[in-house]
Design a protein around this motif. Structure first.
Motif, PDB file in Angstrom:
ATOM      1  N   GLY A 156       0.736  -1.222   0.036  1.00  0.00           N
ATOM      2  CA  GLY A 156      -0.023   0.103  -0.063  1.00  0.00           C
ATOM      3  C   GLY A 156       0.819   1.321  -0.082  1.00  0.00           C
ATOM      4  O   GLY A 156       0.257   2.441   0.231  1.00  0.00           O
ATOM      5  N   GLY A 157       2.069   1.316  -0.034  1.00  0.00           N
ATOM      6  CA  GLY A 157       2.798   2.227   0.043  1.00  0.00           C
ATOM      7  C   GLY A 157       2.860   3.022   1.386  1.00  0.00           C
ATOM      8  O   GLY A 157       3.102   4.443   1.563  1.00  0.00           O
TER       9      GLY A 157
ATOM     10  N   THR B 202       2.901 -12.109   3.079  1.00  0.00           N
ATOM     11  CA  THR B 202       3.129 -11.708   4.584  1.00  0.00           C
ATOM     12  C   THR B 202       1.939 -11.283   5.010  1.00  0.00           C
ATOM     13  O   THR B 202       0.709 -11.160   4.401  1.00  0.00           O
ATOM     14  CB  THR B 202       4.030 -10.604   4.249  1.00  0.00           C
ATOM     15  OG1 THR B 202       3.686  -9.467   3.644  1.00  0.00           O
ATOM     16  CG2 THR B 202       5.389 -11.080   3.695  1.00  0.00           C
ATOM     17  N   THR B 203       2.204 -11.018   6.465  1.00  0.00           N
ATOM     18  CA  THR B 203       0.944 -10.328   7.243  1.00  0.00           C
ATOM     19  C   THR B 203       0.622  -8.941   6.638  1.00  0.00           C
ATOM     20  O   THR B 203      -0.531  -8.668   6.499  1.00  0.00           O
ATOM     21  CB  THR B 203       1.248 -10.436   8.713  1.00  0.00           C
ATOM     22  OG1 THR B 203       1.344 -11.876   9.186  1.00  0.00           O
ATOM     23  CG2 THR B 203       0.110  -9.628   9.389  1.00  0.00           C
TER      24      THR B 203
ATOM     25  N   SER C 263      -3.179  -5.530   3.890  1.00  0.00           N
ATOM     26  CA  SER C 263      -3.256  -4.645   2.941  1.00  0.00           C
ATOM     27  C   SER C 263      -4.618  -5.052   1.974  1.00  0.00           C
ATOM     28  O   SER C 263      -5.338  -4.200   1.776  1.00  0.00           O
ATOM     29  CB  SER C 263      -2.150  -4.402   2.107  1.00  0.00           C
ATOM     30  OG  SER C 263      -2.176  -3.379   1.245  1.00  0.00           O
ATOM     31  N   LEU C 264      -4.749  -6.188   1.637  1.00  0.00           N
ATOM     32  CA  LEU C 264      -5.588  -6.739   0.864  1.00  0.00           C
ATOM     33  C   LEU C 264      -6.891  -6.643   1.591  1.00  0.00           C
ATOM     34  O   LEU C 264      -7.825  -6.249   0.937  1.00  0.00           O
ATOM     35  CB  LEU C 264      -5.449  -8.251   0.710  1.00  0.00           C
ATOM     36  CG  LEU C 264      -6.352  -8.969  -0.381  1.00  0.00           C
ATOM     37  CD1 LEU C 264      -6.314  -8.228  -1.765  1.00  0.00           C
ATOM     38  CD2 LEU C 264      -6.012 -10.354  -0.627  1.00  0.00           C
TER      39      LEU C 264
ATOM     40  N   LEU D  24      -0.698  -4.776  -4.729  1.00  0.00           N
ATOM     41  CA  LEU D  24      -0.721  -4.194  -3.515  1.00  0.00           C
ATOM     42  C   LEU D  24       0.595  -3.230  -3.220  1.00  0.00           C
ATOM     43  O   LEU D  24       0.594  -2.675  -2.159  1.00  0.00           O
ATOM     44  CB  LEU D  24      -0.623  -5.342  -2.237  1.00  0.00           C
ATOM     45  CG  LEU D  24      -1.790  -6.375  -2.442  1.00  0.00           C
ATOM     46  CD1 LEU D  24      -1.675  -7.414  -1.599  1.00  0.00           C
ATOM     47  CD2 LEU D  24      -2.934  -5.496  -1.882  1.00  0.00           C
ATOM     48  N   ARG D  25       1.602  -3.101  -3.906  1.00  0.00           N
ATOM     49  CA  ARG D  25       2.736  -2.259  -3.625  1.00  0.00           C
ATOM     50  C   ARG D  25       2.485  -1.295  -5.109  1.00  0.00           C
ATOM     51  O   ARG D  25       2.789  -1.822  -6.281  1.00  0.00           O
ATOM     52  CB  ARG D  25       3.956  -3.281  -3.702  1.00  0.00           C
ATOM     53  CG  ARG D  25       4.173  -4.245  -2.559  1.00  0.00           C
ATOM     54  CD  ARG D  25       5.295  -5.162  -2.545  1.00  0.00           C
ATOM     55  NE  ARG D  25       5.231  -6.183  -1.588  1.00  0.00           N
ATOM     56  CZ  ARG D  25       5.718  -5.954  -0.207  1.00  0.00           C
ATOM     57  NH1 ARG D  25       6.129  -4.893   0.095  1.00  0.00           N
ATOM     58  NH2 ARG D  25       5.389  -6.944   0.519  1.00  0.00           N
ATOM     59  N   PRO D  26       2.678  -0.277  -4.725  1.00  0.00           N
ATOM     60  CA  PRO D  26       2.698   1.082  -5.739  1.00  0.00           C
ATOM     61  C   PRO D  26       3.910   0.685  -6.848  1.00  0.00           C
ATOM     62  O   PRO D  26       4.799   0.567  -6.258  1.00  0.00           O
ATOM     63  CB  PRO D  26       2.507   2.056  -5.053  1.00  0.00           C
ATOM     64  CG  PRO D  26       3.061   1.975  -3.653  1.00  0.00           C
ATOM     65  CD  PRO D  26       2.807   0.516  -3.472  1.00  0.00           C
TER      66      PRO D  26
END
Length: 482
Positions: free
Chosen positions: A134-135, A292-293, A298-299, A332-334
């Protein structure tokens, strides 16, 4: 190596410019890095690193422009940028063109920009090997002690100081708002209109406070309450997070036949809690990715924000917990668009932390976080251990209040829009903003979503009011529930 090269290139832009260069030179329009749509053209505006020292070092801000479709009707520019902080703004005119009425596109050049230190605008790094999910740097007290989190956060802050110490004192919303005015001047416009969502809407509020005489028509989609940025805002949205999470677990329980995560909300919550705990010990391997957790959390936050994405998140969660690849993968990762050169691998997280830590002073004593975790972690057991937790802002090398007060805003009336069940920016933020800017109107929709206009969730009522305002300048006679 790529991150190091990007930092070197960023530092090379810190040259001394003659007085008056910022905003005064003719803009040279060219192709936009990472964007192949020929309608969108880009240019660079040079601005002071510190607007209090206009003759000092400068940085480059990249802007984009989508021309008005009917030059005969053109009113001016409608500026926009990404949220976050940390989201790219150069591609935003193309996104905005899909959600506003053609009558708006006929009358405005849509101008986007990457905020200072984001992607194409003198990007920074904190020297990390990848983005946070999520940055957004966050750790849960459920799975890690406060002592260990403090050690990790302190090292992150030190790394940011090593890699981007030259930029951190100037990573503030107020400095970015002054960049906006340099963009206005560079475009040769007497005033500007604005449409931004979430953090970008808060940036618009800052602009109106600093430059009220330059404001034309402002649409603020779910603005963060500037007076609460940042930790008070974070803590006050905990109830909405928990309520929306409960709604999501209810959806999963109602559709147990499809997802198999539990037949009641309590069973679903227990299933997800066990998965988070398992992933905290060893990531859950599903296909070629180990979850990962932080990634699972984030999801889940995506579902907490956006009701329209419940089926997608539910499908992916069910697959991951079954150890199979999620069929509808979400980013999930910008990451920058392919073809955008020189962006450090952790740029979006670095910018998010730089602005959230740089806008005002955070508590620096661990006792404050310990008390908040004890008090709020019990009351809000799903998100309290994360949102109330300590982060690198507790150790940030610059710590002072840089936020102009919302009460000082003397801009013309704005149109403020919000969703009633928004956990990311609960509607009390939008209501406070509308009250503070005299004559503004608040328009709400009863949905569980974030940035309803920019997120494509506006109904005909909301969309019509936005069009009437941007095209004709007509605000509703009163606050309106659409």
């Amino acid at each position: 190596m790529r991150a190091v090269a990007a930092v070197v290139m960023a530092c090379l832009t810190l040259v001394v410019a003659p007085a008056g260069v910022a905003g005064g030179a003719t803009l040279a329009w060219r192709d936009c890095p990472g964007i192949d749509d020929p309608r969108l053209r880009c240019a660079t505006v040079r601005v002071p690193l510190d607007h209090a020292r206009p003759a000092g070092p400068t940085i480059d801000i990249m802007i984009s422009r989508l021309p008005a479709t009917d030059p005969a009707l053109r009113r001016g520019v409608l500026v926009t940028t990404g949220g976050g902080p940390g989201g790219a703004g150069v591609p935003e005119p193309l996104n905005l063109a899909t959600v506003v009425d053609p009558a708006v596109l006929a009358r405005y050049d849509i101008v986007g920009f990457d905020m200072r230190f984001v992607e194409r605008s003198t990007p920074i790094t904190c020297g990390q090997p990848e983005e946070e999910p999520g940055g957004y740097w966050v750790r849960s007290a459920t799975y890690q002690s406060l002592k260990d989190t403090a050690a990790e956060a302190r090292e992150y802050a030190r790394a940011c100081a090593r890699h981007a110490g030259w930029a951190l004192p100037f990573a503030t919303t107020a400095q970015a708002a002054r960049d906006m005015d340099a963009i206005r001047a560079g475009l040769g416009e007497r005033k500007l209109s604005f449409l931004g969502g979430s953090y970008a809407a808060m940036l618009g509020v800052a602009y109106g406070t600093l430059f009220p005489h330059r404001v034309d028509r402002f649409v603020l989609d779910s603005p963060v309450n500037y007076d609460l940025a940042w930790r008070p805002y974070e803590l006050r949205r905990l109830p909405a997070f928990e309520e929306n999470y409960a709604a999501f677990t209810g959806y999963l329980a109602d559709n147990d036949a499809a997802f198999g995560l539990g037949g009641t909300p309590v069973e679903v919550a227990e299933t997800l809690s066990r998965a988070f705990a398992e992933a905290a010990v060893e990531p859950i391997v599903a296909g070629d990715h180990a979850w990962t957790t932080g990634e699972l959390g984030s999801l889940t936050v995506i579902a907490t924000y956006f009701e329209q994405l419940w089926p997608v998140v539910a499908t992916d969660l069910a697959a991951i917990l079954a150890r199979t690849p999620p069929p509808i993968p979400l980013d999930l990762r910008p990451a920058p668009l392919p073809g955008t050169p020189g962006v450090p691998v952790d740029n979006h997280t670095a910018v998010n932390m730089a602005f959230r830590c740089g806008d005002d002073a955070w508590p620096r004593d661990l006792a404050t976080y310990r008390r908040d975790l004890t008090r709020l972690g019990t009351r809000y057991p799903v998100f309290g251990p994360s949102i109330a937790n300590l982060n690198p802002c507790a150790f940030w090398p610059v710590s002072q209040d840089n936020t102009p007060p919302l009460a000082g805003n003397r801009a013309p009336a704005a149109l403020v829009v919000a969703a009633l069940r928004d956990a990311s920016v609960p509607p009390a933020n939008s209501a406070a903003t509308a009250r503070a800017i005299t004559g503004s109107r608040l328009v709400t929709v009863d949905k569980q979503t974030h940035v309803p206009l920019l997120g494509g969730q506006a109904n005909a009522c909301l969309a019509g009011l936005v069009t009437a305002y941007l095209v004709h300048g007509h605000l509703p006679e009163q606050d309106t529930a659409c």
